[in-house]
Each structure stands twice: as structure tokens, then as C-alpha cells.
Design a protein around this motif. Structure first.
Motif, PDB file in Angstrom:
ATOM      1  N   TYR A 126       2.054   7.037  10.221  1.00  0.00           N
ATOM      2  CA  TYR A 126       1.704   7.143   8.807  1.00  0.00           C
ATOM      3  C   TYR A 126       1.358   5.775   8.219  1.00  0.00           C
ATOM      4  N   LEU A 127       2.048   4.736   8.626  1.00  0.00           N
ATOM      5  CA  LEU A 127       1.760   3.404   8.089  1.00  0.00           C
ATOM      6  C   LEU A 127       0.361   2.920   8.469  1.00  0.00           C
ATOM      7  N   ARG A 128      -0.172   3.392   9.593  1.00  0.00           N
ATOM      8  CA  ARG A 128      -1.567   3.093   9.932  1.00  0.00           C
ATOM      9  C   ARG A 128      -2.484   3.705   8.864  1.00  0.00           C
ATOM     10  N   TYR A 129      -2.199   4.932   8.510  1.00  0.00           N
ATOM     11  CA  TYR A 129      -2.948   5.627   7.461  1.00  0.00           C
ATOM     12  C   TYR A 129      -2.773   4.890   6.132  1.00  0.00           C
ATOM     13  N   GLY A 130      -1.548   4.558   5.794  1.00  0.00           N
ATOM     14  CA  GLY A 130      -1.250   3.911   4.523  1.00  0.00           C
ATOM     15  C   GLY A 130      -1.976   2.594   4.331  1.00  0.00           C
ATOM     16  N   ALA A 131      -2.083   1.799   5.384  1.00  0.00           N
ATOM     17  CA  ALA A 131      -2.782   0.514   5.286  1.00  0.00           C
ATOM     18  C   ALA A 131      -4.256   0.725   4.945  1.00  0.00           C
ATOM     19  N   GLU A 132      -4.876   1.724   5.541  1.00  0.00           N
ATOM     20  CA  GLU A 132      -6.279   2.018   5.264  1.00  0.00           C
ATOM     21  C   GLU A 132      -6.455   2.625   3.870  1.00  0.00           C
ATOM     22  N   VAL A 133      -5.529   3.488   3.476  1.00  0.00           N
ATOM     23  CA  VAL A 133      -5.606   4.086   2.136  1.00  0.00           C
ATOM     24  C   VAL A 133      -5.501   3.005   1.070  1.00  0.00           C
ATOM     25  N   ALA A 134      -4.649   2.019   1.285  1.00  0.00           N
ATOM     26  CA  ALA A 134      -4.516   0.927   0.309  1.00  0.00           C
ATOM     27  C   ALA A 134      -5.864   0.255   0.089  1.00  0.00           C
ATOM     28  N   ARG A 135      -6.623   0.032   1.149  1.00  0.00           N
ATOM     29  CA  ARG A 135      -7.955  -0.576   1.013  1.00  0.00           C
ATOM     30  C   ARG A 135      -8.905   0.353   0.240  1.00  0.00           C
ATOM     31  N   LEU A 136      -8.821   1.651   0.527  1.00  0.00           N
ATOM     32  CA  LEU A 136      -9.680   2.608  -0.185  1.00  0.00           C
ATOM     33  C   LEU A 136      -9.336   2.650  -1.673  1.00  0.00           C
ATOM     34  N   VAL A 137      -8.045   2.683  -1.975  1.00  0.00           N
ATOM     35  CA  VAL A 137      -7.603   2.725  -3.377  1.00  0.00           C
ATOM     36  C   VAL A 137      -8.094   1.481  -4.118  1.00  0.00           C
ATOM     37  N   GLU A 138      -7.896   0.327  -3.521  1.00  0.00           N
ATOM     38  CA  GLU A 138      -8.323  -0.916  -4.169  1.00  0.00           C
ATOM     39  C   GLU A 138      -9.841  -0.974  -4.296  1.00  0.00           C
ATOM     40  N   LYS A 144      -4.817   0.649  -7.560  1.00  0.00           N
ATOM     41  CA  LYS A 144      -3.828  -0.330  -7.101  1.00  0.00           C
ATOM     42  C   LYS A 144      -2.619   0.393  -6.526  1.00  0.00           C
ATOM     43  N   ILE A 145      -2.092  -0.138  -5.429  1.00  0.00           N
ATOM     44  CA  ILE A 145      -0.809   0.322  -4.909  1.00  0.00           C
ATOM     45  C   ILE A 145       0.255  -0.516  -5.608  1.00  0.00           C
ATOM     46  N   TRP A 146       1.078   0.128  -6.424  1.00  0.00           N
ATOM     47  CA  TRP A 146       2.082  -0.587  -7.201  1.00  0.00           C
ATOM     48  C   TRP A 146       3.361  -0.833  -6.424  1.00  0.00           C
ATOM     49  N   PHE A 147       3.720   0.096  -5.551  1.00  0.00           N
ATOM     50  CA  PHE A 147       5.014  -0.030  -4.877  1.00  0.00           C
ATOM     51  C   PHE A 147       5.041   0.875  -3.663  1.00  0.00           C
ATOM     52  N   THR A 148       5.641   0.403  -2.594  1.00  0.00           N
ATOM     53  CA  THR A 148       6.041   1.248  -1.474  1.00  0.00           C
ATOM     54  C   THR A 148       7.434   0.791  -1.067  1.00  0.00           C
ATOM     55  N   ALA A 195       0.795   4.859  -6.424  1.00  0.00           N
ATOM     56  CA  ALA A 195      -0.596   4.426  -6.367  1.00  0.00           C
ATOM     57  C   ALA A 195      -1.292   4.777  -7.682  1.00  0.00           C
ATOM     58  N   GLU A 196      -1.958   3.792  -8.271  1.00  0.00           N
ATOM     59  CA  GLU A 196      -2.705   4.025  -9.506  1.00  0.00           C
ATOM     60  C   GLU A 196      -4.174   4.260  -9.166  1.00  0.00           C
ATOM     61  N   GLN A 236     -14.553   8.045   4.878  1.00  0.00           N
ATOM     62  CA  GLN A 236     -13.542   7.043   5.244  1.00  0.00           C
ATOM     63  C   GLN A 236     -12.157   7.680   5.311  1.00  0.00           C
ATOM     64  N   MET A 237     -11.854   8.570   4.367  1.00  0.00           N
ATOM     65  CA  MET A 237     -10.571   9.258   4.386  1.00  0.00           C
ATOM     66  C   MET A 237     -10.501  10.198   5.586  1.00  0.00           C
TER      67      MET A 237
END
Length: 138
Positions: A54-66, A71-75, A96-97, A112-113
């Protein structure tokens, strides 16, 4: 209160969520529960934990969100519960905002998703996604 984690929304949930009126930025609260071991559809990487997949997914999602102006506010890891009762605690919380519902939908449906979804499915046992808006003055 009946709590049911899920990996994907039901079709009606998807329609209701994205059919809501556009009202600007929001923060998505993600309560995440991981599989003990990653379960990739092709059987690859059985040594990975669900969290690692999941953290592999999360790292890529953070880039997509930004990339869409969010913005990713907290994990953080869930470490305890002070009030209330649940059968089983979630493993992680992420905030995530997103700038708009339309931006979130575009990201969710993007190529990308789609390219990283296999990490999410491999690692995630279930989750709750809760859309939130700031409470304005009184």
C-alpha cells in the motif's frame, strides 16, 4: 453504528459521492486496514506486507494529489483508541486535501491512478474514506 471497511466503493456510493454538488476544497480522511501479506493478482512479491504494498501506492498518490493542487496533510499509524469501541482498529490514517470534487474524480479515473491500483488492491484489506469540510464561524 455499523462500520464496514471496503476496498472499493459500491456503484451507488460512487454515483452519490461524485454526484454531490461541487463546493470547493475538501479533506478526505482515510482510515486504512492492511492485509498481513500483500496479495498481488499475478502472485508476485509474496514477501511484501500489505502495508509495504500500500505504501508504494501511497507514494504515487501523493504525487498525483500534489500535481492537481492538493496536499497530503498527515499520515500516521493508529496506535490506540481513547473513546468508543470498534471491533478492530485501523492500521493507518491519512488526511488528503483536494481542490475540488472534479479534481478528485479526474485523479481517481486517470490512467496514472489505474497504473498504480494493483498496489492498493494487493495491500489493502479495507478502508473508510470520509469527505470533510471545514466548519465555518459561529
Amino acid at each position: 453504528m455499523d462500520v464496514k471497511n471496503a476496498v472499493y466503493p459500491l456503484p451507488q456510493q460512487f454515483q452519490d459521492f461524485f454526484g454531490a454538488p461541487e463546493d470547493g476544497p475538501f479533506v478526505m480522511v482515510n482510515l486504512l486496514k492492511f492485509k498481513d501479506k500483500a496479495e498481488y493478482a499475478d502472485g508476485s512479491e509474496p514477501e511484501l506486507s500489505g502495508r509495504e504494498a500500500y505504501l508504494r501506492y501511497g507514494a504515487e498518490v501523493a504525487r498525483l494529489v500534489e500535481g492537481l493542487g492538493g496536499k497530503i496533510w498527515f499520515t500516521g499509524a493508529v496506535t490506540g483508541l481513547m473513546i468508543g469501541e470498534v471491533e478492530e482498529l485501523w492500521d493507518m490514517v491519512a488526511l488528503a486535501e483536494y481542490p475540488s470534487l472534479a479534481a478528485f474524480q479526474a485523479m481517481a479515473l486517470s490512467p496514472q491512478m489505474h497504473a498504480i491500483e494493483h498496489h492498493r488492491a494487493a495491500g489493502l484489506a479495507g478502508q473508510l474514506n470520509i469527505r470533510t469540510k471545514p466548519v465555518t464561524g459561529s
